[in-house]
Design a protein around this motif. Sequence first.
Motif, short mmCIF file in Angstrom:
data_model
loop_
_atom_site.label_atom_id
_atom_site.label_comp_id
_atom_site.label_asym_id
_atom_site.label_seq_id
_atom_site.Cartn_x
_atom_site.Cartn_y
_atom_site.Cartn_z
N VAL A 39 0.78 -1.15 0.11
CA VAL A 39 0.02 0.05 -0.10
C VAL A 39 1.04 1.24 0.04
O VAL A 39 0.70 2.31 -0.69
CB VAL A 39 -1.13 0.00 1.36
N GLY A 40 1.94 1.30 0.84
CA GLY A 40 2.70 2.51 0.99
C GLY A 40 3.36 2.77 -0.54
O GLY A 40 3.60 3.78 -0.71
N GLY A 41 3.90 1.38 -1.27
CA GLY A 41 4.46 1.63 -2.66
C GLY A 41 3.58 2.22 -3.54
O GLY A 41 3.74 3.21 -4.38
N LEU A 42 2.25 1.56 -3.50
CA LEU A 42 1.41 2.23 -4.33
C LEU A 42 1.00 3.74 -4.17
O LEU A 42 1.01 4.48 -5.24
CB LEU A 42 0.08 1.64 -4.14
N LEU A 43 0.63 4.10 -2.93
CA LEU A 43 0.51 5.45 -2.66
C LEU A 43 1.77 6.36 -3.07
O LEU A 43 1.68 7.57 -3.64
CB LEU A 43 0.18 5.80 -1.00
N LEU A 61 4.17 10.76 4.67
CA LEU A 61 5.72 11.13 5.27
C LEU A 61 6.69 10.63 4.67
O LEU A 61 7.68 11.20 4.36
CB LEU A 61 5.51 10.71 6.71
N GLY A 62 6.42 9.35 4.44
CA GLY A 62 7.66 8.22 3.45
C GLY A 62 7.93 9.17 2.17
O GLY A 62 9.14 9.19 1.99
N ALA A 63 6.81 9.35 1.37
CA ALA A 63 7.33 9.89 0.23
C ALA A 63 7.80 11.43 0.27
O ALA A 63 8.53 11.56 -0.61
CB ALA A 63 5.54 9.92 -0.75
N PHE A 64 7.26 12.15 0.93
CA PHE A 64 8.00 13.68 1.13
C PHE A 64 9.34 13.62 1.74
O PHE A 64 10.30 14.18 1.29
CB PHE A 64 7.11 14.40 1.92
N ILE A 65 9.72 12.63 2.73
CA ILE A 65 11.16 12.47 3.01
C ILE A 65 11.95 11.83 1.83
O ILE A 65 12.91 12.26 1.63
CB ILE A 65 11.24 11.75 4.43
N ALA A 76 5.75 3.77 5.11
CA ALA A 76 6.59 4.79 4.94
C ALA A 76 7.81 4.54 4.12
O ALA A 76 8.18 5.12 3.16
CB ALA A 76 7.10 5.55 6.44
N ASN A 77 8.82 3.47 4.59
CA ASN A 77 9.90 2.97 3.96
C ASN A 77 9.44 2.67 2.33
O ASN A 77 10.46 3.13 1.60
CB ASN A 77 10.69 2.01 4.53
N ASN A 78 8.46 2.10 2.00
CA ASN A 78 8.18 1.74 0.70
C ASN A 78 7.43 2.92 -0.09
O ASN A 78 8.09 2.90 -1.42
CB ASN A 78 7.20 0.53 0.63
N ALA A 79 7.12 4.06 0.46
CA ALA A 79 6.45 5.17 -0.12
C ALA A 79 7.91 5.98 -0.48
O ALA A 79 7.80 6.58 -1.46
CB ALA A 79 5.58 5.81 0.69
N THR A 80 8.87 5.79 0.49
CA THR A 80 10.12 6.66 0.23
C THR A 80 10.67 6.15 -0.93
O THR A 80 11.60 7.04 -1.69
CB THR A 80 11.13 6.18 1.39
N VAL A 81 10.80 4.98 -1.44
CA VAL A 81 11.40 4.50 -2.68
C VAL A 81 10.89 5.34 -3.81
O VAL A 81 11.62 5.72 -4.61
CB VAL A 81 10.96 3.03 -3.11
N GLU A 82 9.50 5.81 -4.05
CA GLU A 82 8.83 6.24 -5.19
C GLU A 82 9.40 7.88 -4.88
O GLU A 82 9.51 8.59 -6.01
CB GLU A 82 7.47 6.10 -5.45
N GLY A 83 9.08 8.39 -3.69
CA GLY A 83 9.49 9.72 -3.41
C GLY A 83 10.77 10.16 -3.98
O GLY A 83 11.06 11.13 -4.52
N ALA A 84 11.69 9.38 -3.62
CA ALA A 84 13.17 9.58 -3.99
C ALA A 84 13.42 9.64 -5.51
O ALA A 84 14.52 10.23 -5.66
CB ALA A 84 14.09 8.26 -3.46
N LEU A 85 12.51 9.15 -6.31
CA LEU A 85 12.60 9.07 -7.62
C LEU A 85 12.13 10.57 -8.15
O LEU A 85 12.45 10.92 -9.40
CB LEU A 85 11.94 8.14 -8.37
#
Lengths: 527, 153
Positions: free
Chosen positions: A137-141, A281-285, A328-337
């Motif tokens: 879910v984190g990755g999809l968001l 939070l994860g994506a924005f970080i 959070a940590n999986n949303a960070t993956v896409e955020g970092a891109l």
Amino acid sequence: MASEHIPFPHNRTHTEELEAFMDILFTAIDNVITFQNMLFVCIACILGIIGGALPGFSATMAVALMVPFTFTMEPITGLVTIGALYASTIFGGAFSAILLNTPGTPSSIATCFDGYPMAKAGRGEEALYTASVASSVGGLLGTIILILFALPLAQVSLRFGPPEFFWLAIFGLTIIATLSDGSILKGFAGGFIGIMISMIGMAPIGGDIRFNMGLVSLQGGVELVSVLIGFFCIPEVLNMSFNPHQKQVIVDKIRGSRESLRKAWWNVMGHPGNTLRSAILGAFIGILPGAGGNISNIVAYNEAKRAAKDPETFGKGNPQGVVATETANNATVEGALVPLLTMGIPGSPPAAIIFGALLMQGIQPGPELFSKNGDITYAFMFSFFICNILMAVFGIMAGKYIFRLVTRIPTRCLIPGIILLTVVGTYAIRNNEMDVILMFLSGILGYYLKELEFDAGPIVLGLILGPIAERGFVQGLLMGGAISMDHPWVIFFTRPLCLVLIALCVLSTCWPFFKKAMDRRRAAKAG
Amino acid sequence: MQRLNRDFLGGGTLLAICAFFYVQMAGNEFSAYGMYFPERVLPILAILAVLIIIKGFVKPSRAEGPIFRFNKNMIITLVTGLCWVFLLERLGFLLVSFLCLFGLQCVFTSREERTLKSVLWQLAGSLVTVVFFYHIFVQYLGVTLPKGLITFM
């Protein structure tokens, strides 16, 4: 396998933009969903989960070791494979965090806080399934945030000229220096070491050959991916070899019960507030240059604990702790891109490796990526929808077999295996022995500097930002010289976007001091 | 054991890095464009090095134990890695990788596990692994790996 070209949408009405976006989306789907791509995504997901579950084997290492395998592939296939590997390695870290109390990757540190107590209480399977669903879910968001932010940011960055790129590079450096582990001073110094190393070889403007010690093989500069592999893999190998006989104690088993899966689903979907907050939070970080999952998982955990009605249960086996960190940590993956694809500045260390992978494919990350290589870029972004779903499916269905395999891989095989991959991978880039020597020497330098509290993150980011900063600086001065021969540097302080970026640089440099002062005041109030 | 000050060592290392670049800047002639940026970055790095050394006096970051943890295994890994890298083109990928892979596995096998059977397994495992990767890179990825002494493949 030819992919279709996608035009970059700008200056259109809303309906036209929507139509163009749908067109882009369907073409991206068409480009991604091929048998070959899906096969590689599946392989990458399984390898990623295995790599992530291996304690000491970070996502950066996994991505770095995979890059040499992908550069002979079609660009979309190669990037989709690397993307799937990155996301699934971050997810795989939850396995050892929950069952061994050893985070597989730094992004899973906070997963141990509640995952391990759950496993000790016989709820390890529920914790693992919760991590699987939450990661997915984190990755999809995160992917949705990536798509929503990448386009507007790319349009803004198209307005950037050399002075803006100079300040953008400085902003990236200030962010990573302040967010890196250890002292800010050493963070900045690390960034400047990276910048100096990036200057070895041909100057971007003028073409002078500098700092190559007279070596012909260094005239073209240091090979970025080789140095990245060295900095991220060799220090870990040396650390592993210090104690190769570490015994791991598994506290719970995965049996495959539906009841645990139902509970896991409820843990994630039944608490949308925690899930959404952690993903955002994860994506924005992740969007902040240099800040990765190692920061986002702890921030999300703390926020989940602060917002919970029962904060005292956190650290004692509250599934919401696992949900927060893994989302959070999986949303960070896409955020970092986002900064990587739009401005050419990586948002995390694995994104730095992806930067190298893109360069090796002949693709320059940055503002023009969406117009020049839109087909590849959108397909890459869309592929995260697929890999995030597949990752959870593999985690739930094959998790017990994967984990059994991981616990049977002895360190005595892992250490030489990693060195083998680093050597063959680095040599394969340019068939150049010097790249392999440089990889190993930069690994030793990385280990030495790490022991002195210089984080690898700022050094690597400096290495990437160095040429951007130099080109921006020299071209900016030339532009400034055309306006005022006596004060060419004034151009860096008079353009509106430059002023915004300068303000951001000042803010990010001062932020730790503000935060420290605020924490002190808060502690004084509480005390 | 006397505790070492990481800041002194870190600052000193940075100054050494600055000296390395400065010597090369001073000893060669470059165009103005090529030197605009390095001439500005290098002094900043030197200032940061001095600041880190000053921090070492004011608020030192001391290591609890020895800074560089070294044991036999680590040194063997380091030396083997260096041999692997420097002999890659001379001995060839297959030979040097097989020797290093097998050697490291033997070193990291604990005494209780070290039997003739395990050594034979490691020998076979190392050979299969090296040939597998050679095959993947050469056949599927189109990479030319150094042949060295083994010229018949």
